[in-house]
Scaffold this motif. Sequence first.
Motif, PDB file in Angstrom:
ATOM      1  N   GLN A  63       0.846  -1.192   0.000  1.00 52.35           N
ATOM      2  CA  GLN A  63       0.000   0.000   0.000  1.00 52.35           C
ATOM      3  C   GLN A  63       0.880   1.240   0.000  1.00 52.35           C
ATOM      4  OE1 GLN A  63      -2.849   0.247   3.194  1.00 52.35           O
ATOM      5  NE2 GLN A  63      -3.463   2.318   2.637  1.00 52.35           N
ATOM      6  N   LEU A  83     -10.278  -0.216  -4.845  1.00 53.78           N
ATOM      7  CA  LEU A  83      -8.882   0.169  -4.621  1.00 53.78           C
ATOM      8  C   LEU A  83      -8.228   0.525  -5.955  1.00 53.78           C
ATOM      9  CD1 LEU A  83      -7.811  -2.617  -2.098  1.00 53.78           C
ATOM     10  CD2 LEU A  83      -8.602  -0.297  -1.588  1.00 53.78           C
ATOM     11  N   GLU A 142      -5.036   0.197  -8.157  1.00 54.47           N
ATOM     12  CA  GLU A 142      -3.913  -0.738  -8.188  1.00 54.47           C
ATOM     13  C   GLU A 142      -3.143  -0.621  -9.489  1.00 54.47           C
ATOM     14  OE1 GLU A 142      -5.104  -4.778  -7.441  1.00 54.47           O
ATOM     15  OE2 GLU A 142      -6.103  -4.265  -5.566  1.00 54.47           O
ATOM     16  N   GLU A 196      -3.305   2.016  -3.735  1.00 55.88           N
ATOM     17  CA  GLU A 196      -3.711   3.218  -3.010  1.00 55.88           C
ATOM     18  C   GLU A 196      -5.161   3.023  -2.592  1.00 55.88           C
ATOM     19  OE1 GLU A 196      -4.585   7.975  -3.579  1.00 55.88           O
ATOM     20  OE2 GLU A 196      -3.237   6.993  -4.988  1.00 55.88           O
TER      21      GLU A 196
END
Length: 127
Positions: free
Chosen positions: A66, A95, A97, A112
């Motif tokens: 992350q 998310l 990615e 993130e």
Amino acid sequence: MEVLSSRFLIHPRDLAASTAFYRDTLGLAIDKEFPGGTVFFLGHGSLEIVGSASTGPSPDVALWIQVRDLPATLAELAARGVTPAREARREPWGLDEAWIADPDGTRIVLVEVPAEHPLRTDPRSWD
């Protein structure tokens, strides 16, 4: 089971190249060094690059990291010569990615958590 600490171990084909990638290209901080291996800080866990292997990584295994700002991280890595294996996109689970790979092809998922996502917590923003 009581877990006191944990590490993800990677046995690379080229120890020096993989150690340099995680240390210099990704910029991970070193926790420990010992003959034949290096342990890097990886958020709440550790990543150990140790020994050697001949077969390479399994496509079924990925390292999930992350980051705070995915576009900035990708720009920083691009400046260091890293080309994404898959460009950033919003996944169905919400998310953001992008995928990169280490010298052996181990998939690294850069993630993130968007501000509006329910997983997002940042204790620095608490009053």
